[in-house]
Design a protein around this motif. Structure first.
Motif, PDB file in Angstrom:
ATOM      1  N   PHE A   1       0.968  -1.152   0.075  1.00 47.37           N
ATOM      2  CA  PHE A   1       0.111  -0.102  -0.002  1.00 47.37           C
ATOM      3  C   PHE A   1       0.943   1.275  -0.167  1.00 47.37           C
ATOM      4  N   THR A   2       0.194   2.379  -0.694  1.00 44.54           N
ATOM      5  CA  THR A   2       0.929   3.756  -0.379  1.00 44.54           C
ATOM      6  C   THR A   2      -0.151   4.553   0.409  1.00 44.54           C
ATOM      7  N   ARG A   3       0.270   5.038   1.332  1.00 44.08           N
ATOM      8  CA  ARG A   3      -0.358   5.980   2.176  1.00 44.08           C
ATOM      9  C   ARG A   3       0.166   7.396   2.367  1.00 44.08           C
ATOM     10  N   MET A   4      -0.923   8.418   2.295  1.00 46.08           N
ATOM     11  CA  MET A   4      -0.620   9.862   2.424  1.00 46.08           C
ATOM     12  C   MET A   4      -1.150  10.454   3.798  1.00 46.08           C
ATOM     13  N   VAL A   5      -0.405  10.842   4.419  1.00 46.79           N
ATOM     14  CA  VAL A   5      -0.868  11.457   5.889  1.00 46.79           C
ATOM     15  C   VAL A   5      -0.751  13.118   6.000  1.00 46.79           C
ATOM     16  N   PHE A   6      -1.948  13.634   6.002  1.00 45.47           N
ATOM     17  CA  PHE A   6      -1.909  15.207   6.018  1.00 45.47           C
ATOM     18  C   PHE A   6      -2.301  15.790   7.416  1.00 45.47           C
ATOM     19  N   PRO A   7      -1.379  16.184   8.118  1.00 47.14           N
ATOM     20  CA  PRO A   7      -1.971  16.737   9.679  1.00 47.14           C
ATOM     21  C   PRO A   7      -2.645  17.988   9.339  1.00 47.14           C
ATOM     22  N   LYS A   8      -3.383  18.369  10.308  1.00 43.22           N
ATOM     23  CA  LYS A   8      -4.260  19.540  10.389  1.00 43.22           C
ATOM     24  C   LYS A   8      -3.332  20.647  10.280  1.00 43.22           C
ATOM     25  N   SER A   9      -3.524  21.684   9.697  1.00 43.14           N
ATOM     26  CA  SER A   9      -2.522  22.862   9.510  1.00 43.14           C
ATOM     27  C   SER A   9      -2.819  23.977  10.643  1.00 43.14           C
ATOM     28  N   VAL A  10      -3.832  23.520  11.553  1.00 47.15           N
ATOM     29  CA  VAL A  10      -4.236  24.337  12.703  1.00 47.15           C
ATOM     30  C   VAL A  10      -4.137  23.557  13.835  1.00 47.15           C
ATOM     31  N   THR A  11      -3.596  24.083  15.126  1.00 43.93           N
ATOM     32  CA  THR A  11      -3.361  23.187  16.235  1.00 43.93           C
ATOM     33  C   THR A  11      -4.732  23.245  16.790  1.00 43.93           C
ATOM     34  N   ASP A  12      -4.838  22.250  17.916  1.00 45.29           N
ATOM     35  CA  ASP A  12      -6.024  22.143  18.639  1.00 45.29           C
ATOM     36  C   ASP A  12      -6.551  23.817  19.305  1.00 45.29           C
ATOM     37  N   SER A  13      -5.413  24.278  20.003  1.00 44.49           N
ATOM     38  CA  SER A  13      -5.793  25.711  20.488  1.00 44.49           C
ATOM     39  C   SER A  13      -6.004  26.807  19.337  1.00 44.49           C
ATOM     40  N   GLY A  14      -5.387  26.597  17.907  1.00 44.94           N
ATOM     41  CA  GLY A  14      -5.587  27.494  17.119  1.00 44.94           C
ATOM     42  C   GLY A  14      -6.876  27.288  16.376  1.00 44.94           C
ATOM     43  N   LEU A  15      -7.536  26.053  16.558  1.00 40.76           N
ATOM     44  CA  LEU A  15      -8.922  25.619  16.064  1.00 40.76           C
ATOM     45  C   LEU A  15      -9.957  26.609  16.402  1.00 40.76           C
ATOM     46  N   VAL A  16      -9.914  27.365  17.639  1.00 42.58           N
ATOM     47  CA  VAL A  16     -10.447  28.110  18.484  1.00 42.58           C
ATOM     48  C   VAL A  16      -9.943  29.680  18.413  1.00 42.58           C
ATOM     49  N   ASP A  17      -8.675  29.803  18.016  1.00 41.90           N
ATOM     50  CA  ASP A  17      -8.310  31.169  17.897  1.00 41.90           C
ATOM     51  C   ASP A  17      -9.496  32.111  17.452  1.00 41.90           C
ATOM     52  N   GLY A  18     -10.020  31.996  16.336  1.00 38.73           N
ATOM     53  CA  GLY A  18     -11.122  32.828  15.564  1.00 38.73           C
ATOM     54  C   GLY A  18     -12.127  32.995  16.357  1.00 38.73           C
ATOM     55  N   LEU A  19     -12.660  31.792  17.276  1.00 36.31           N
ATOM     56  CA  LEU A  19     -13.795  31.920  17.720  1.00 36.31           C
ATOM     57  C   LEU A  19     -13.723  32.534  19.297  1.00 36.31           C
ATOM     58  N   VAL A  20     -12.688  32.808  19.767  1.00 37.54           N
ATOM     59  CA  VAL A  20     -12.246  33.242  21.129  1.00 37.54           C
ATOM     60  C   VAL A  20     -11.464  34.300  21.230  1.00 37.54           C
ATOM     61  N   ASP A  21     -10.370  34.523  20.400  1.00 38.50           N
ATOM     62  CA  ASP A  21      -9.573  35.447  20.524  1.00 38.50           C
ATOM     63  C   ASP A  21     -10.032  36.902  20.200  1.00 38.50           C
ATOM     64  N   GLY A  22     -10.137  37.794  21.358  1.00 44.00           N
ATOM     65  CA  GLY A  22     -10.442  39.079  21.197  1.00 44.00           C
ATOM     66  C   GLY A  22     -12.260  39.176  21.700  1.00 44.00           C
ATOM     67  N   LEU A  23     -12.751  38.019  22.070  1.00 44.82           N
ATOM     68  CA  LEU A  23     -14.128  38.005  22.309  1.00 44.82           C
ATOM     69  C   LEU A  23     -14.222  37.342  23.590  1.00 44.82           C
ATOM     70  N   VAL A  24     -13.565  36.308  24.279  1.00 42.47           N
ATOM     71  CA  VAL A  24     -13.619  35.532  25.358  1.00 42.47           C
ATOM     72  C   VAL A  24     -12.080  35.633  25.995  1.00 42.47           C
ATOM     73  N   ASP A  25     -11.802  36.171  27.011  1.00 38.28           N
ATOM     74  CA  ASP A  25     -10.466  36.163  27.842  1.00 38.28           C
ATOM     75  C   ASP A  25     -10.473  35.065  28.635  1.00 38.28           C
ATOM     76  N   GLY A  26      -9.236  34.701  29.079  1.00 41.68           N
ATOM     77  CA  GLY A  26      -9.001  33.925  30.504  1.00 41.68           C
ATOM     78  C   GLY A  26      -9.305  32.440  30.115  1.00 41.68           C
ATOM     79  N   LEU A  27      -9.363  31.896  28.898  1.00 43.73           N
ATOM     80  CA  LEU A  27      -9.517  30.530  28.562  1.00 43.73           C
ATOM     81  C   LEU A  27      -8.128  29.866  28.777  1.00 43.73           C
ATOM     82  N   VAL A  28      -7.971  28.573  29.619  1.00 39.62           N
ATOM     83  CA  VAL A  28      -6.639  27.937  29.810  1.00 39.62           C
ATOM     84  C   VAL A  28      -6.650  26.978  28.579  1.00 39.62           C
ATOM     85  N   ASP A  29      -5.443  26.434  28.701  1.00 40.29           N
ATOM     86  CA  ASP A  29      -5.132  25.703  27.434  1.00 40.29           C
ATOM     87  C   ASP A  29      -6.113  24.491  27.349  1.00 40.29           C
ATOM     88  N   THR A  30      -6.341  23.667  28.254  1.00 39.81           N
ATOM     89  CA  THR A  30      -7.427  22.560  28.150  1.00 39.81           C
ATOM     90  C   THR A  30      -8.759  23.049  27.684  1.00 39.81           C
TER      91      THR A  30
END
Length: 440
Positions: free
Chosen positions: A349-378
């Motif tokens: 077999f030949t497999r191609m593995v593409f990781p997400k270009s946005v990290t877990d915390s980065g996934l919500v940067d656009g949702l919370v950055d500048g709107l909700v402060d004080g969220l910890v990493d978890t």
């Protein structure tokens, strides 16, 4: 402009011995390019009637070379210093030796590229290649079913303003030598038993399957377009709001992902009736096709973009329908965005593995950055996982983040108390919902 070498040939005009050069490239692993309209000294002389020359090239290669090389070359019109130049891209074939029809499988008809010239093969080389010629190809395998229809294929060709003529089954080489439909025809037909699946999991492993989409049992062209559309839906745009600007980022590079999907389908080894598969995880996409590197092609050749189409009949149709831009361009396009490490070569077999270009915390940067402060990493990671899969369980969250379910419960309660996260429906059948609003 580069000088002539093993992979490049210049011709000021289309000559009577043109097929010699093409056959020589077909009989090498790496193939090559022939430029018509460039002199031996590298000067651009141009081609007076480039459209006519392109048609003549296609007709001569179709009728004057055996075995058929359709699907193994690409004719491209380019412009240099205001002059038209016709570029012929030739890839190495699997059915060597290729030879000029009128001379037969002889030293005069079978040639190979040596340095910057086409040289006759010895009879011993011809006999050796013929003895090892690949016969187990989808063009030679008889279709189990002979009552095949091609209405979907007709529609796709019509959309490209390339209506199929009554002889298209022969023109596209959908028959075996005894005039029976081959396996390529079976794959392109309106109905078949080939199943192409897109699976989606709620975690990083294959334990929790949440979607199993079926795109098979139809023309492989239709299945390809369906897979591309499904993956495009999964490839969301994430927005990061910063004090200066809004930054939009796709989870995966669109061009690379599309090339990978088509590459996996076109180059899959269907002789064992194993289709490619597509799997979506919370942190990556995996695309697996049956068949490892073709004999004679090593990893360096592969990463250099050297192409030996496993299924030239399919390649020809995909190029006709402009699903493939240019022969040998797919892998370099993928490597522009992802490194060599995304390719995994297994025994079969030949497999191609593409990781997400946005990290877990980065996934919500656009949702919370500048709107909700004080969220910890978890808490940011929890929101990221929920955004990727609204039905994710607390157990999967805990496994993915590397904490206990008790810790997950604590942080979810904080998010719920702040009105950022809520549960819609029951614990068993409901889903999570993210509510991001400026806090009062």
């Amino acid at each position: 402009m580069m000088t002539e070498n093993r992979a490049i040939e210049y011709k000021s005009k289309l000559t009577d011995d043109f097929e010699r050069e093409v056959v020589a490239f077909l009989n090498t692993h790496e193939g090559g390019c022939i430029y018509i309209g460039i002199g031996k000294d590298g000067r651009y002389v141009g081609v007076p009637d480039a459209d006519h020359v392109q048609l003549v090239i296609k007709d001569r290669l179709k009728n004057n070379i055996l075995p058929s090389c359709m699907g193994l070359f690409d004719v491209i019109l380019e412009e240099y210093e205001g002059k038209d130049v016709v570029k012929l891209v030739v890839v190495g074939g699997l059915e060597r030796p290729y030879y000029i029809r009128k001379y037969g499988m002889s030293e005069k008809g079978a040639l190979i590229r040596v340095g910057s010239s086409a040289e006759p093969m010895s009879q011993a080389m011809i006999d050796k290649l013929y003895a090892s010629r690949t016969r187990n190809s989808i063009g030679k395998i008889r279709s189990y079913f002979q009552d095949l229809r091609f209405e979907q294929l007709r529609i796709y060709y019509q959309e490209q303003d390339k209506p199929l003529n009554p002889q298209f089954r022969k023109t596209l080489e959908l028959f075996t030598e005894d005039s029976q439909f081959n396996y390529a025809a079976y794959l392109l037909a309106d109905d078949n038993n080939v199943s192409i699946k897109v699976a989606k999991y709620s975690g990083t492993d294959r334990v929790n399957l949440i979607e199993n989409n079926e795109y098979g049992f139809c023309s492989i062209i239709k299945a390809t377009k369906s897979v591309i559309d499904k993956i495009e839906l999964e490839n969301r745009t994430m927005s990061q709001i910063t004090p200066r600007e809004r930054i939009d980022t796709r989870l995966w590079n669109q061009i690379a992902l599309r090339e990978a999907i088509i590459n996996a389908i076109v180059h899959n080894d269907y002789t064992r009736e194993v289709p490619p598969k597509f799997e979506i995880f919370v942190d990556r996409i995996e695309i697996t096709s049956y068949g490892s590197l073709i004999d004679g092609l090593d990893k360096e050749d592969f990463f250099a973009g050297i192409s030996i189409p496993r299924n030239r009949e399919l390649m020809r149709v995909y190029r006709d329908l402009e699903l493939v831009e240019q022969l040998g361009s797919g892998i370099p396009r993928i490597l522009q965005s992802y490194g060599r490490e995304c390719f995994v070569f297994l025994n079969n077999f030949t497999r191609m593995v593409f990781p997400k270009s946005v990290t877990d915390s980065g996934l919500v940067d656009g949702l919370v950055d500048g709107l909700v402060d004080g969220l910890v990493d978890t808490q940011q990671k929890i929101l990221g996982l929920v955004h990727a899969n609204s039905k994710i369980s607390k157990r999967v969250m805990a496994d993915h983040i590397g904490v206990s379910t008790t810790t997950i419960d604590k942080h979810i309660q904080i998010l719920r108390n702040r009105g950022i996260l809520e549960r819609v429906g029951s614990d068993r059948t409901g889903h999570w919902k993210i509510n991001v609003v400026p806090e009062q």
